[in-house]
Design a protein around this motif. Sequence first.
Motif, mmCIF file in Angstrom:
data_model
loop_
_atom_site.group_PDB
_atom_site.id
_atom_site.type_symbol
_atom_site.label_atom_id
_atom_site.label_comp_id
_atom_site.label_asym_id
_atom_site.label_seq_id
_atom_site.Cartn_x
_atom_site.Cartn_y
_atom_site.Cartn_z
ATOM 1 N N LEU A 131 9.988 -0.161 -14.676
ATOM 2 C CA LEU A 131 10.389 -0.018 -12.722
ATOM 3 C C LEU A 131 10.068 1.537 -12.549
ATOM 4 C CD1 LEU A 131 13.379 -1.646 -12.654
ATOM 5 C CD2 LEU A 131 12.302 -1.294 -11.121
ATOM 6 N N ALA A 132 10.325 2.641 -14.082
ATOM 7 C CA ALA A 132 10.001 4.008 -13.546
ATOM 8 C C ALA A 132 8.350 4.198 -13.492
ATOM 9 C CB ALA A 132 11.015 4.552 -15.353
ATOM 10 N N ALA A 133 7.453 2.662 -14.142
ATOM 11 C CA ALA A 133 6.019 3.105 -13.531
ATOM 12 C C ALA A 133 5.819 2.681 -12.400
ATOM 13 C CB ALA A 133 5.550 2.549 -15.000
ATOM 14 N N ALA A 134 6.209 1.963 -11.182
ATOM 15 C CA ALA A 134 5.886 1.768 -10.553
ATOM 16 C C ALA A 134 4.830 2.697 -9.253
ATOM 17 C CB ALA A 134 7.418 1.316 -9.605
ATOM 18 N N PRO A 135 3.881 2.031 -9.147
ATOM 19 C CA PRO A 135 3.179 2.534 -8.342
ATOM 20 C C PRO A 135 3.793 3.226 -6.793
ATOM 21 C CG PRO A 135 2.156 0.609 -9.031
ATOM 22 C CD PRO A 135 3.329 0.444 -9.395
ATOM 23 N N ALA A 136 3.779 3.653 -6.308
ATOM 24 C CA ALA A 136 4.223 4.554 -4.788
ATOM 25 C C ALA A 136 3.701 5.673 -4.296
ATOM 26 C CB ALA A 136 5.780 5.399 -5.100
ATOM 27 N N VAL A 137 3.359 5.285 -2.640
ATOM 28 C CA VAL A 137 2.821 6.312 -2.443
ATOM 29 C C VAL A 137 3.930 7.023 -1.060
ATOM 30 C CG1 VAL A 137 1.789 4.097 -0.124
ATOM 31 C CG2 VAL A 137 0.762 6.350 -1.200
ATOM 32 N N SER A 138 4.054 8.302 -1.109
ATOM 33 C CA SER A 138 5.111 8.631 -0.096
ATOM 34 C C SER A 138 4.134 8.813 1.203
ATOM 35 C CB SER A 138 4.610 10.297 -0.682
ATOM 36 O OG SER A 138 3.459 10.577 0.283
ATOM 37 N N VAL A 139 5.082 9.155 1.862
ATOM 38 C CA VAL A 139 4.597 9.137 2.991
ATOM 39 C C VAL A 139 3.961 9.201 3.292
ATOM 40 C CG1 VAL A 139 7.504 8.375 4.280
ATOM 41 C CG2 VAL A 139 7.094 10.369 3.785
ATOM 42 N N ALA A 140 3.794 11.073 3.629
ATOM 43 C CA ALA A 140 2.669 11.574 3.596
ATOM 44 C C ALA A 140 0.889 10.916 3.614
ATOM 45 C CB ALA A 140 2.451 12.574 2.527
ATOM 46 N N ALA A 141 1.113 10.555 2.462
ATOM 47 C CA ALA A 141 -0.467 9.081 2.269
ATOM 48 C C ALA A 141 -0.749 8.132 2.307
ATOM 49 C CB ALA A 141 -0.210 9.643 0.062
ATOM 50 N N ALA A 142 0.980 7.733 3.268
ATOM 51 C CA ALA A 142 0.837 5.989 3.377
ATOM 52 C C ALA A 142 0.032 5.435 4.430
ATOM 53 C CB ALA A 142 2.271 5.881 3.820
ATOM 54 N N PRO A 143 0.036 6.770 5.829
ATOM 55 C CA PRO A 143 -0.192 6.748 6.463
ATOM 56 C C PRO A 143 -2.408 5.617 6.794
ATOM 57 C CG PRO A 143 0.997 7.858 7.407
ATOM 58 C CD PRO A 143 1.118 8.119 5.755
ATOM 59 N N ASP A 144 -3.202 6.769 5.354
ATOM 60 C CA ASP A 144 -4.164 6.225 4.716
ATOM 61 C C ASP A 144 -4.493 4.845 4.110
ATOM 62 O OD1 ASP A 144 -5.574 8.366 5.943
ATOM 63 O OD2 ASP A 144 -5.655 9.621 4.183
ATOM 64 N N PHE A 145 -3.096 4.827 2.992
ATOM 65 C CA PHE A 145 -2.783 3.908 2.610
ATOM 66 C C PHE A 145 -3.404 2.671 3.051
ATOM 67 C CE2 PHE A 145 -1.535 1.121 -0.604
ATOM 68 C CZ PHE A 145 -2.601 0.825 -1.092
ATOM 69 N N ALA A 146 -1.721 2.436 4.034
ATOM 70 C CA ALA A 146 -1.661 1.307 5.109
ATOM 71 C C ALA A 146 -3.042 0.855 6.358
ATOM 72 C CB ALA A 146 -0.544 1.917 5.965
ATOM 73 N N ARG A 147 -4.107 1.892 5.730
ATOM 74 C CA ARG A 147 -5.418 1.499 7.095
ATOM 75 C C ARG A 147 -5.913 0.498 6.132
ATOM 76 N NH1 ARG A 147 -4.337 5.885 9.839
ATOM 77 N NH2 ARG A 147 -5.170 7.632 9.245
ATOM 78 N N ARG A 148 -6.165 0.569 4.862
ATOM 79 C CA ARG A 148 -7.390 -0.665 3.881
ATOM 80 C C ARG A 148 -6.394 -1.581 3.666
ATOM 81 N NH1 ARG A 148 -7.856 1.520 -1.132
ATOM 82 N NH2 ARG A 148 -6.702 3.813 -1.938
ATOM 83 N N ALA A 149 -4.886 -1.486 3.647
ATOM 84 C CA ALA A 149 -4.054 -2.223 2.924
ATOM 85 C C ALA A 149 -3.527 -3.137 3.391
ATOM 86 C CB ALA A 149 -2.603 -1.130 2.497
ATOM 87 N N LEU A 150 -3.130 -4.435 3.133
ATOM 88 C CA LEU A 150 -1.742 -4.844 3.878
ATOM 89 C C LEU A 150 -0.836 -5.143 3.301
ATOM 90 C CD1 LEU A 150 -1.480 -8.195 4.232
ATOM 91 C CD2 LEU A 150 -1.100 -9.254 2.322
ATOM 92 N N VAL A 151 -0.141 -4.402 5.263
ATOM 93 C CA VAL A 151 1.195 -4.384 4.592
ATOM 94 C C VAL A 151 2.334 -5.357 4.696
ATOM 95 C CG1 VAL A 151 3.021 -2.182 5.092
ATOM 96 C CG2 VAL A 151 0.353 -2.164 5.631
ATOM 97 N N VAL A 152 3.231 -5.421 3.852
ATOM 98 C CA VAL A 152 4.270 -6.094 3.441
ATOM 99 C C VAL A 152 5.145 -5.598 3.753
ATOM 100 C CG1 VAL A 152 5.066 -8.338 2.003
ATOM 101 C CG2 VAL A 152 2.682 -7.698 1.815
ATOM 102 N N ASP A 153 6.339 -6.071 4.543
ATOM 103 C CA ASP A 153 7.413 -5.405 5.041
ATOM 104 C C ASP A 153 8.314 -7.085 4.502
ATOM 105 O OD1 ASP A 153 9.660 -4.410 6.100
ATOM 106 O OD2 ASP A 153 8.945 -3.567 8.165
ATOM 107 N N LEU A 154 9.602 -6.201 3.598
ATOM 108 C CA LEU A 154 10.295 -7.294 2.813
ATOM 109 C C LEU A 154 11.572 -7.730 3.546
ATOM 110 C CD1 LEU A 154 9.604 -5.668 -0.982
ATOM 111 C CD2 LEU A 154 8.455 -7.814 -0.294
ATOM 112 N N ARG A 155 11.872 -6.639 4.342
ATOM 113 C CA ARG A 155 13.092 -6.857 5.055
ATOM 114 C C ARG A 155 13.418 -7.782 6.206
ATOM 115 N NH1 ARG A 155 12.807 -2.391 9.146
ATOM 116 N NH2 ARG A 155 11.205 -3.241 9.211
ATOM 117 N N ASN A 156 15.234 -7.888 6.236
ATOM 118 C CA ASN A 156 15.407 -9.208 7.009
ATOM 119 C C ASN A 156 14.278 -9.449 8.744
ATOM 120 O OD1 ASN A 156 17.133 -8.172 8.988
ATOM 121 N ND2 ASN A 156 18.119 -6.953 7.768
#
Length: 437
Positions: A331-356
């Motif tokens: 859990l501690a090693a879970a890969p994450a991306v900061s909100v600052a870097a997220a828009p760049d990553f999101a452009r090439r990623a499939l964004v999965v929203d787990l909320r209701n």
Amino acid sequence: MRVDDITEAIGETPLLRIDPAVHGLRNIDLYAKLELLNPFGSLKDRAAWSMVRPLLAGAAERGDTVVELSSGNTAKALALIAGMHGLPFKSVTNRMRIPEIKDLLLLLGAEIDELPGRSECLDPSDTDDPLTRMYQVLNESTAGFVHTDQYFNELNAEAHLNGTGPEIIKDLDGTAPDYFIACVGTAGSSTGVARALRRYNPDTRVIGLVAAKSDFIPGIRTIDEVHEVGLFEPGVYDAIETITADEAIDGLLTLVRRCGTLAGPTGGGAYQGAVSFLRTQDAVLKSRKTAVFIVCDRVEPYVSYLRERRPALFGRPPRPHSVSSLSPAELAAAPAVSVAAAPDFARRALVVDLRNPYAYQALHIDGSINIVDEVFAELLQAGLPFSRRQPVLLVCPVGEKSAAYAALLTRMGHPDVRSLDGGIIAWRDAGGELVRD
Ligand SMILES: Cc1ncc(COP(=O)(O)O)c(C=O)c1O
């Protein structure tokens, strides 16, 4: 015992002494208040009857519907009582997560209004939760409804102040126990019993139990939901302890396999929470003490809940890709991306929203897809639900659930999955773009 009306059979439940060979405490006598033996199957029979009884006069003539925010035992008791009085019953709840209870309510003739929120417990300050909005609507006008209002109705706690608490004292030969341990949902039972016990013994220590963070124990709050809301008063409790679903199941197994008591998960949690807490006291006690915990309801409706978490109990293979199997290091090693870097990553990623779906529809990251976390958990059992070549950004409210799934997908061999650090809330607070459906 002869009765003319089944509600006369509510209460006067047994107080069972747990065999010390089972709990292992040397200086404490531990008793279980067997609320599962109420006629509709739970401690909520008392609260439901106490709340609805004064509202019944004229309700059938007016064509009123009994309504309550409950996905479980209160709904079950009210559905039965409403049926006896020729009234329809409607249960308003966030998604019903226990299929057997939903089926049972339908069998009893209940109408179920299922909302797409997550919380187990009403929080009127959380205006994003559809349950809260429904509550506000009911508060504005109850015309056509008999609203029992279990989260705020003092008659909920009073049922235990006048019933459960005095019964415990009577069965302990006129004394109040030194410790009282109870799971906290609406807080009606713990508050009412605590008040009754402290009238006899102001020193009775009261331990409230809630589910651990992000854990699900049907019927009670999580530690995240411990707000000062409704009947919940922090001053009632000497301590609030958390229990995990795993501990609740361990306790349940002890009660059903060794104590002849068909306890459900919160009864198991109360037993396990009581024994863990009392062990810390037991070693230093100079005199004999007494403790009471509540077995709230019965095990039968929770078979699918148990099968999902402990498949081996039912002769089924383990579910290897489950969040509960993650180690703290993973859990501690879970890969994450900061909100600052997220828009760049999101452009090439499939964004999965787990909320209701409700939260997703209200606001989400453009181009993201919505897979509710429980559905996502199921998809993972068959393997990765997308190609390994596909970068994936997981999004949840505050970044906790998404981090757990990112850790799990990493373990399953996905090379480029990230969790959005701080979740959609951090994204929003940083001014990130969100769209509405
Ligand atoms: C199974 C179960 N256990 C415990 C509780 C907690 O009871 P209370 O609402 O009095 O806090 C509930 C409440 O609905 C419940 O359904």
